[in-house]
Design a protein around this motif. Structure first.
Motif, mmCIF file in Angstrom:
data_model
loop_
_atom_site.group_PDB
_atom_site.id
_atom_site.type_symbol
_atom_site.label_atom_id
_atom_site.label_comp_id
_atom_site.label_asym_id
_atom_site.label_seq_id
_atom_site.Cartn_x
_atom_site.Cartn_y
_atom_site.Cartn_z
ATOM 1 N N LEU A 52 142.352 88.975 28.607
ATOM 2 C CA LEU A 52 141.696 87.737 28.187
ATOM 3 C C LEU A 52 140.864 87.962 26.919
ATOM 4 N N SER A 53 140.224 89.129 26.823
ATOM 5 C CA SER A 53 139.399 89.404 25.647
ATOM 6 C C SER A 53 140.233 89.448 24.376
ATOM 7 N N LEU A 54 141.500 89.855 24.511
ATOM 8 C CA LEU A 54 142.385 89.922 23.343
ATOM 9 C C LEU A 54 142.860 88.546 22.899
ATOM 10 N N ILE A 68 138.308 93.940 19.599
ATOM 11 C CA ILE A 68 137.922 94.496 20.899
ATOM 12 C C ILE A 68 139.018 95.372 21.486
ATOM 13 N N VAL A 69 140.222 95.338 20.889
ATOM 14 C CA VAL A 69 141.310 96.183 21.386
ATOM 15 C C VAL A 69 140.922 97.662 21.330
ATOM 16 N N LEU A 70 140.049 98.033 20.383
ATOM 17 C CA LEU A 70 139.625 99.427 20.283
ATOM 18 C C LEU A 70 138.793 99.853 21.496
ATOM 19 N N TYR A 71 138.006 98.929 22.028
ATOM 20 C CA TYR A 71 137.264 99.226 23.252
ATOM 21 C C TYR A 71 138.204 99.244 24.456
ATOM 22 N N VAL A 72 139.146 98.307 24.462
ATOM 23 C CA VAL A 72 140.124 98.254 25.553
ATOM 24 C C VAL A 72 140.918 99.556 25.619
ATOM 25 N N LEU A 73 141.309 100.085 24.438
ATOM 26 C CA LEU A 73 142.091 101.315 24.392
ATOM 27 C C LEU A 73 141.281 102.543 24.777
#
Length: 640
Positions: free
Chosen positions: A185-187, A193-198
């Protein structure tokens, strides 16, 4: 009797009835949300702000497609806000929504720090310095996607902490699924924020693997939850196909058109702009550190570093999370500096770039809150004392309230309030820069003709107000009243009686819900006036007849609220029982000793049945035995 009542708040010994850290985090988070939301709401622009706000508001209002990558989640939620909020212009409603996003982000930062450290001051420091930094405040009150991104940053960190604290495989699995959905959902909002997700996903998978809870089936389920979070992107081709919006961006009815928009190819995938020659990586990193020092202060940066240094030696479990958050910060900062291909020597481009530093500032704020708690804990250990909690609160207050921009910004939006200087400081004077400082007492004196209220407590960082002011209960808040005014219990009871218009039943919400926390606070607020009056009778140097009058008022108010509803906070039983006991000792004319003794015994007994964690339970049990003997003796005398 040496028993004392429970005021249901800071002044009434809330610590005596505090539950687990989770409930404390929820309660504090609600308070932080309310405070930040109130400030942001007061400073909202009434119409369309600058930047991309006009486009985003239009896209939401007409259900069109915004600039790449489309921001479908923001568009849909903003449209919902436009429909549901019954006041203000369309632009104001979206601004208000973004203010609420920012307040939720602040609450989540508080929650993250509190769950890791158990420190209210550390949590409030993290939420406060981040939310009220110039950069965050500016972009939290405008119709922009950044406050929603801040919310997701806080949410992912809070869920990560929650996962780490999970005690069972079932709970870890549940949190992992919720987290996977939230990652997807954040994407649907801001792609950075993908860098935090990864960073978070491999960490979660490693923890599951370590616990022998990761299988091919569970991995597939997590992938499905992540994919489900991406479903709002379906909105883009639907909107483009319907073509009802007068203004929209691109054509997403084909796969190529969708991917072009989703991957931001028109801007340059993984870049801020296309075909731009930007500043060097080192220049951007240096500017980020300098900007962070301006936004958060050098002290906050130092506390964030201290969190890593201190927790390495003390707490391996929390250290792993601190290292994770630090790794997220470093990876994001390095990658962004590499790909931010704009010339930041130009003010316009600097303004574009600095907005993306909020994502890293949020992590630094959390690390600083943990660092403050660790610093106080370490100092207590070295000095062999537990007396530094006041210093912890004072530090948190000073870090937040001494920004140079704070008062000018507040003064602009509160033209009727007088600020007798340029900056708040408990010690008044003139700084070397020529800036004039003032304390809270001076502020109250120059605004003497205005009514001043305090909500969510007033900390001890600046006790100067106590020279000539007192706090009197006013619903869920307190009113600062000049000490020259004599407290009249009859008038105050009459004045505040109708403030309490809360209608929700006590205990109707799930204990772990935000609604339960808010409901508890409102129910406890109903008891503040009798508790204040009773405490005044207990502590003030007053003639015996005045004390008797205060005890009688407190007793009558306690009796009224205890019998108003069958279900109510358990501490009411204790407070009412103590009030009955005091009335019994007063031997007031017209008061029946047998009734008072019976009421004291009954409500002490009800309290002991429901409050198993009160450290005074043993004393209450002894008191109950004595009271029962006294009641039996009284009845024997009557019958004899």
């Amino acid at each position: 009797m040496g028993l004392h009542g429970d005021g249901g708040g800071p002044a009434g010994g809330r610590a005596a009835r505090a539950g687990p850290r989770r409930s404390g985090g929820l309660r504090g988070g609600v308070a932080v949300f309310a405070a930040v939301a109130a400030v942001f709401t007061l400073t909202l622009p009434p119409s369309v702000p600058g930047g991309d706000s006009g486009e985003l508001i239009t896209a939401a209002h007409e259900l069109g497609v915004a600039h790449p990558p489309g921001y479908p989640l923001f568009t849909l939620v903003a449209k919902l806000a436009i429909i549901l909020f019954p006041f203000g212009s369309v632009a104001y409603r979206v601004n208000l929504l973004c203010g609420f996003f920012g307040a939720v982000a602040a609450a989540l930062l508080f929650f993250t720090v509190f769950r890791l450290s158990g420190s209210y001051a550390g949590g409030i420091l993290a939420a406060g310095v981040f939310s009220f930094s110039r950069l965050t405040w500016q972009w939290s009150i405008a119709a922009e996607v950044f406050s929603l991104n801040n919310l997701f940053v806080g949410l992912l960190m809070a869920l990560t902490v929650h996962f780490e604290e999970a005690a069972t495989a079932q709970e870890r699995s549940k949190i992992a699924k919720i987290g996977a959905f939230c990652c997807g959902l954040s994407l649907c909002n801001q792609h950075t924020i993908v860098l935090y997700v990864l960073c978070i996903i491999p960490w979660i998978l490693f923890r599951l693997l370590k616990e022998e809870e990761l299988s091919l089936g569970s991995l597939l389920k997590l992938s499905l939850y992540l994919s489900a979070g991406l479903l709002p992107y379906i909105y883009l081709p639907i909107s483009s196909y319907l073509h009802q919006a007068r203004w929209t961006w691109g054509d997403q009815t084909t796969l190529l058109g969708f991917l072009t928009h989703f991957l931001r190819e028109e801007y340059g995938t993984f870049s801020l702009a296309k075909s731009e020659i930007g500043s060097s990586m080192s220049e951007i990193l240096l500017s980020q550190v300098t900007n962070m020092r301006t936004q958060l202060s050098l002290n906050i940066q130092a506390l964030a570093v201290w969190a890593n240094i201190c927790l390495v030696r003390k707490d391996r479990q929390n250290s792993s999370l601190v290292w994770l958050f630090t790794g997220m910060f470093c990876i994001y900062s390095l990658f962004f500096a590499w790909r931010a291909n704009l010339d930041i020597s130009k003010p316009l481009f600097m303004g574009v770039v600095e907005r993306f530093w909020m994502q890293s500032n949020a992590v630094v704020a959390v690390l600083a809150g943990i660092g403050l708690a660790a610093l106080v804990s370490e100092s207590n250990r070295v000095l062999n004392t537990n007396g530094l909690q006041c210093l912890e609160w004072l530090s948190a207050t000073l870090f937040m309230m001494t920004y140079e921009w704070y008062l000018p910004k507040m003064a602009k939006h509160l033209p009727g309030v007088k600020f007798p200087g340029n900056r708040w400081n408990p010690v008044e004077g003139i700084l070397p820069s020529g800036m004039v400082t003032f304390n809270l007492y001076h502020f109250l004196e120059v605004n003497k003709l205005k009514e001043t209220f305090v909500c969510i407590g007033i900390h001890e960082g600046d006790p100067t107000w106590k020279k000539n002011y007192s706090l009197w209960p006013w619903g869920s808040c307190d009113k600062l009243v000049s000490s020259e005014i004599v407290f009249n219990p009859e008038e105050w009871i009459k004045l505040t009686r109708n403030i309490y218009n809360w209608t929700e039943d006590y205990g109707r919400f799930a204990p772990s819900s935000w609604e339960s926390v808010a409901n508890e606070e409102m129910w406890q607020a109903r008891m503040k006036t009798p508790f204040f009056i009773f405490n005044l009778a207990e502590t003030a140097s007053l003639p015996s007849d005045v004390k008797a009058q205060l005890y009688t008022h407190a007793y009558n108010l306690y009796k009224e609220i205890v019998y108003l509803r069958k279900e109510h906070p358990v501490n009411w039983h204790k407070n009412y029982a103590i009030a009955c006991e005091r009335m019994l000792r007063l031997r007031e004319r017209g008061a029946d000793p047998e009734v008072l003794l019976s009421e004291t015994i009954r409500h002490f007994r009800l309290y002991t049945q429901k409050a198993q964690n009160d450290p005074q339970l043993a004393d209450i049990s002894v008191a109950l035995k004595h009271l029962r003997k006294e009641l039996q003796s009284l009845r024997n005398m009557k019958n004899g």
